[in-house]
Design a protein around this motif. Sequence first.
Motif, short mmCIF file in Angstrom:
data_model
loop_
_atom_site.label_atom_id
_atom_site.label_comp_id
_atom_site.label_asym_id
_atom_site.label_seq_id
_atom_site.Cartn_x
_atom_site.Cartn_y
_atom_site.Cartn_z
N LYS A 112 12.17 -24.75 -1.87
CA LYS A 112 10.75 -25.01 -1.64
C LYS A 112 9.97 -25.02 -2.96
N LEU A 113 10.63 -24.60 -4.05
CA LEU A 113 9.97 -24.57 -5.35
C LEU A 113 10.00 -25.95 -6.00
N GLN A 114 9.12 -26.13 -6.98
CA GLN A 114 9.19 -27.35 -7.77
C GLN A 114 10.42 -27.29 -8.68
N LYS A 115 10.75 -28.42 -9.31
CA LYS A 115 12.04 -28.51 -10.00
C LYS A 115 12.15 -27.51 -11.15
N VAL A 116 11.10 -27.34 -11.95
CA VAL A 116 11.19 -26.45 -13.10
C VAL A 116 11.41 -25.00 -12.67
N PRO A 117 10.56 -24.43 -11.80
CA PRO A 117 10.84 -23.05 -11.36
C PRO A 117 12.13 -22.95 -10.56
N ALA A 118 12.50 -24.00 -9.82
CA ALA A 118 13.77 -23.96 -9.09
C ALA A 118 14.94 -23.93 -10.07
N THR A 119 14.81 -24.68 -11.16
CA THR A 119 15.87 -24.67 -12.18
C THR A 119 15.98 -23.30 -12.84
N GLU A 120 14.84 -22.69 -13.15
CA GLU A 120 14.86 -21.35 -13.74
C GLU A 120 15.52 -20.35 -12.79
N LYS A 121 15.20 -20.45 -11.51
CA LYS A 121 15.80 -19.55 -10.53
C LYS A 121 17.31 -19.81 -10.43
N PHE A 122 17.71 -21.08 -10.47
CA PHE A 122 19.13 -21.42 -10.40
C PHE A 122 19.88 -20.85 -11.59
N VAL A 123 19.28 -20.93 -12.78
CA VAL A 123 19.92 -20.39 -13.98
C VAL A 123 20.14 -18.88 -13.83
N GLN A 124 19.13 -18.17 -13.32
CA GLN A 124 19.26 -16.73 -13.14
C GLN A 124 20.35 -16.39 -12.12
N LEU A 125 20.44 -17.16 -11.06
CA LEU A 125 21.48 -16.92 -10.05
C LEU A 125 22.86 -17.16 -10.63
N GLN A 126 23.00 -18.18 -11.47
CA GLN A 126 24.30 -18.46 -12.09
C GLN A 126 24.69 -17.36 -13.07
N LYS A 127 23.71 -16.80 -13.76
CA LYS A 127 24.01 -15.71 -14.70
C LYS A 127 24.50 -14.47 -13.96
N VAL A 128 23.98 -14.25 -12.76
CA VAL A 128 24.44 -13.12 -11.96
C VAL A 128 25.84 -13.39 -11.41
N ALA A 129 26.03 -14.61 -10.89
CA ALA A 129 27.32 -14.95 -10.29
C ALA A 129 28.42 -15.13 -11.33
N ASN A 130 28.06 -15.65 -12.53
CA ASN A 130 29.05 -15.89 -13.60
C ASN A 130 28.52 -15.30 -14.89
N PRO A 131 28.69 -13.97 -15.09
CA PRO A 131 28.12 -13.33 -16.29
C PRO A 131 28.66 -13.90 -17.60
N ASP A 132 29.87 -14.44 -17.60
CA ASP A 132 30.46 -14.96 -18.83
C ASP A 132 30.05 -16.40 -19.12
N LEU A 133 29.30 -17.02 -18.23
CA LEU A 133 28.93 -18.42 -18.40
C LEU A 133 27.73 -18.55 -19.33
N ASN A 134 27.85 -19.42 -20.33
CA ASN A 134 26.75 -19.70 -21.24
C ASN A 134 25.89 -20.79 -20.62
N ILE A 135 24.77 -20.40 -20.04
CA ILE A 135 23.94 -21.37 -19.30
C ILE A 135 22.47 -21.10 -19.56
N SER A 136 21.71 -22.15 -19.64
CA SER A 136 20.25 -22.07 -19.78
C SER A 136 19.70 -23.40 -19.27
N LYS A 137 18.37 -23.50 -19.22
CA LYS A 137 17.77 -24.76 -18.78
C LYS A 137 18.14 -25.90 -19.71
N GLY A 138 18.08 -25.64 -21.02
CA GLY A 138 18.42 -26.68 -21.98
C GLY A 138 19.86 -27.14 -21.84
#
Length: 353
Positions: A112-138
């Motif tokens: 339900k979020l716009q793309k930018v905040p949804a992307t930020e939320k997705f990045v945070q979820l991926q960091k929790v699910a995959n702590p060793d993954l190097n991920i950011s919005k960029g």
Amino acid sequence: MIYLTTKEVADIRNCSERHIQAGVTSGMINAQIIMANNNRKKYLIPLNELTDAEQLKYYKSHAIPIPKDLLPERKSERPHKEFDEFSATQREEIAEWIRILNAWDEYCATSKLQKVPATEKFVQLQKVANPDLNISKGILYRKKKALKVDDLAGLLDNRGSWKKGTSSIPEEVWQCFLSFYLDEAQHPIQACYEYTEMWIKREAPQLLPLPAYASFYRKVQTAIPKPVEIMGRQGMKAFRDRCAPYIRRTYEGMASNEWWIADNHTFDVQTKGENGSIHRLYLTAFFDARSGIFTGCYVTDAPSSQATLIALRKGIVKYGIPENIYVDNGREFLTFDVGGLGHRLKKSQKDKF
């Protein structure tokens, strides 16, 4: 690695410092916590936590050379490679990033979020699910762009591949660090780093200065086998329970009444006896290994051979005589009434040998 204070990040994002501090405490922004001179917490935020545009703004404002990966991308000059031309490890990494990018698209489409905040939320979820993954919005946007032009090599993380397997930590320093880290006191990495620095200052000052704390942190994550870490920090029992080889017990080849297993269980309730004493009740039970049903049980205020025999008799009356009985080394199972002397000998008998 460049670290910024919460005030510097707030200035770059044109927001209040309190807003950045709230993002750190809630986990939305990764940061290192150190203690300042006034014994107050100070947050240091890695520069790569910022977007590419924010990083560029920082580099330009401080007249620092801009890294190549942040410069405007030029037309790729590397030759196109098909999926089958990559190594097995690289193919797994490419497939993983394709899966992440597809999950990102699906998350943004259903959120339900716009793309930018949804992307930020997705990045945070991926960091929790995959702590060793190097991920950011960029990184997400760069990988998406590479996939769009069928540049599979752009999905790979080749940073530091030329020095992979090497370390800036001298072996003597590393062994000293391990002597503190692989201890059942379970000292934090930061404390082990400080203990190592104190020991090196006294015993081998020629090895100073030590590499940065981040070097030790990374090597702990990659160079210490998990079984070694568990045995050193949690003890031999934890190692045997979680890492040692074991034989898996199979039940498919068993028949009902071939093996009965007995054990005791303490109820999480208290009862009052006839004389007013408070005690907890115990369940002595047998269950069939093949079917998993309880064959016989008995409730008692103290496990004993008598309780074991009563539970066994109840099971035999209802289901018949089992071929084998499997019990642990509890005294109520190894008494003479149940199993004879077993491996326990009386003191007078021990003296004969």
